[in-house]
Every structure is written in C-alpha cells, then in structure tokens.
Design an enzyme around this catalytic site. Structure first.
Site: not given
Ligand code: APR
Length: 236
Positions: A59, A109, A177
């Site tokens: 990463r 984080h 998310s």
């Molecule tokens: N533009 C805007 N939003 C986007 C895009 C984009 N191009 N692509 C994806 N998304 C949105 C998705 O719809 C989703 O709601 O970004 C979100 C990503 O969600 P996750 O994959 O769950 O990532 P995140 O919310 O950052 O996770 C939170 O979980 O596992 C832990 O430590 C990890 O910091 C992370 C935390």
C-alpha cells in the site's frame, strides 16, 4: 452572506479512489482479498508480522505512485482561500491531501508513510519497506511497525476532533461508507452541535439519513463544485 466560519471535513477511501487507490468495501476492495483480522489487527500482526508488513509495504508503494486528484486539490484550495477555520480529518493513510495542498490534516487512522518503533515509541517518515525488519533510526532496534491504527486500537487525536466538531458550523463527509466508528458517528456529534451537515459520496452511505443534504457522484466532480459554491458565498 454565509455565516460559516468553522468547517470540519471527514474523508474516507472514496476521495482517493480516482487516484487509483483501492477502497475497502467495494467488490474488488482491500478487505475482499485480505481478511481484516489477518492484516489490520494487533493480533494479526503478532501472528504473522511478515504478512502484515508486506500488506502495508504494497500500500505504501501504491500511495507513492499515486497522484492527488481534483477533489484533494480543491480541498487544498479551500484551506488556502476560505476566510475561517478548516479541519480536515481523514481516515485515509495516504498523503494525497497533503500533496493536494491541504495543511491542517489529521490522520485519525495513521499514515502508511510513517513507521512507528515499538521499542522507543519514535515515529519516522518512511517511504521504503518494513518487511526486512530495518533498524529504528532512533534506537537501533529492529522493532518498527506501520504507523496505522488497527481495529481494536484507539484512533488518533479524538479529543481534538470532538472539540472541533463541537465548534463547527458545517460538517462535510466525503467518500466514506459510514461503516466504521468512531468516524461514522461524527455526523451525529455535528448535528448535536447544531452544524449543517453535507455528504458527498458516490452512493448513499450507512449514515446518509443523518445528513441535512447528500449529493451523489464522484468526488473529483462533487468536491470542486462544492468548494466553488462555498468560496463564492463566503466573505472575501
Ligand atoms: N467518489 C466519491 N465516493 C466514492 C468514490 C468516488 N470516486 N468511490 C467510492 N466512493 C465511496 C463508496 O461509495 C463508499 O461509500 O467511498 C466509500 C468507501 O467506503 P469504504 O471502502 O468503506 O472506505 P472508508 O469509508 O474509508 O472505510 C473507513 O474502514 O476498514 C476501515 O480503516 C479503514 O479507514 C477505513 C475505514
């Protein structure tokens, strides 16, 4: 004339998706190929440190090869031009906000470009690998781990985050998310503080119903549009 003086922004993996960095919970997400218990918990690190170091080495290399996108850069512009306070709280471990011009960034984080020595507690900026067990530059012991907050560990600077939200006039959530607390609960704190709450995301999140407004679309389009709108409305 806008009465907005204090803004708290929360970002998640979605803001870096268009820079080519994987999110966690999409179908091809990081957690699909790497069970969280194995690579993102202290127990997983104790069980198989090499697997964990390799996961973050990969990463780290991906982050170094990535470029900030228009969303990161527009938040950098917001900080530079907005006549008020902006705190950028990110769940992301990449440095794309900083490379996009943001200065007041808080990585709750941790950061993949930081290595943390378990022997002397010193943190070092780190762009190389950790899989070979390099010596800590401060104490010389081979006891460095990724400076990442794993599941079961306390996110960084929570007091500062809650204090900023308590003073916020506007809370904006971008590309997350809403699946992981405490970050997923920040919008409820913002509502309690009487702040206006806005969500910019590709799809509705688990917490969309807590927001005054949700705009759906890619961050590279929504964030610059929102920044433009805010700067046009705020006092010069
Ligand atoms: N533009 C805007 N939003 C986007 C895009 C984009 N191009 N692509 C994806 N998304 C949105 C998705 O719809 C989703 O709601 O970004 C979100 C990503 O969600 P996750 O994959 O769950 O990532 P995140 O919310 O950052 O996770 C939170 O979980 O596992 C832990 O430590 C990890 O910091 C992370 C935390």
């Amino acid at each position: 004339m806008s009465s907005i003086r204090n803004i708290v922004i929360l970002t998640g993996a979605g803001i870096s998706a268009e820079s080519g960095l994987k999110t966690f919970r999409a179908e091809d997400g990081l957690w699909e190929n790497h069970p969280v218990e194995q690579v993102a918990t202290p127990e997983g690190f104790a069980r198989d440190p090499d697997l964990v170091q390799r996961f973050y080495d990969e990463r780290r290399a991906n982050v170094l090869a990535a470029q900030p996108n228009a969303a990161h850069e527009s938040l950098g512009r917001l900080e530079a031009e907005f006549d008020g306070e902006v705190l950028l709280v990110t769940q992301n471990i990449d440095d794309l906000h900083e490379r996009g011009g943001a200065r007041n960034t808080l990585h709750m984080h941790g950061e993949v470009l930081s290595a943390w020595c378990r022997a002397c507690d010193v943190r070092h900026k780190w762009e190389g690998t950790l899989r070979d067990g390099p010596d800590c530059p401060a104490c010389g012991k081979a006891s460095m781990r990724p400076d990442i907050v794993w599941f079961g560990e306390m996110p960084y600077q929570m007091d500062r985050i809650f204090a900023a939200i308590a003073q916020a006039d506007l809370f904006v959530s971008i590309g997350t998310s809403g699946a992981v607390y405490p970050a997923a609960g920040f919008v409820q704190e913002a509502n309690r503080a009487g702040a206006r709450t806005l969500e910019l995301n590709l799809e509705r999140s688990a917490g969309s119903h807590f927001f005054d407004e949700t705009r759906l679309g890619p961050a590279s389009e929504l964030v610059p549009e929102w920044v433009e709108e805010l700067l046009a409305d705020s006092p010069t």
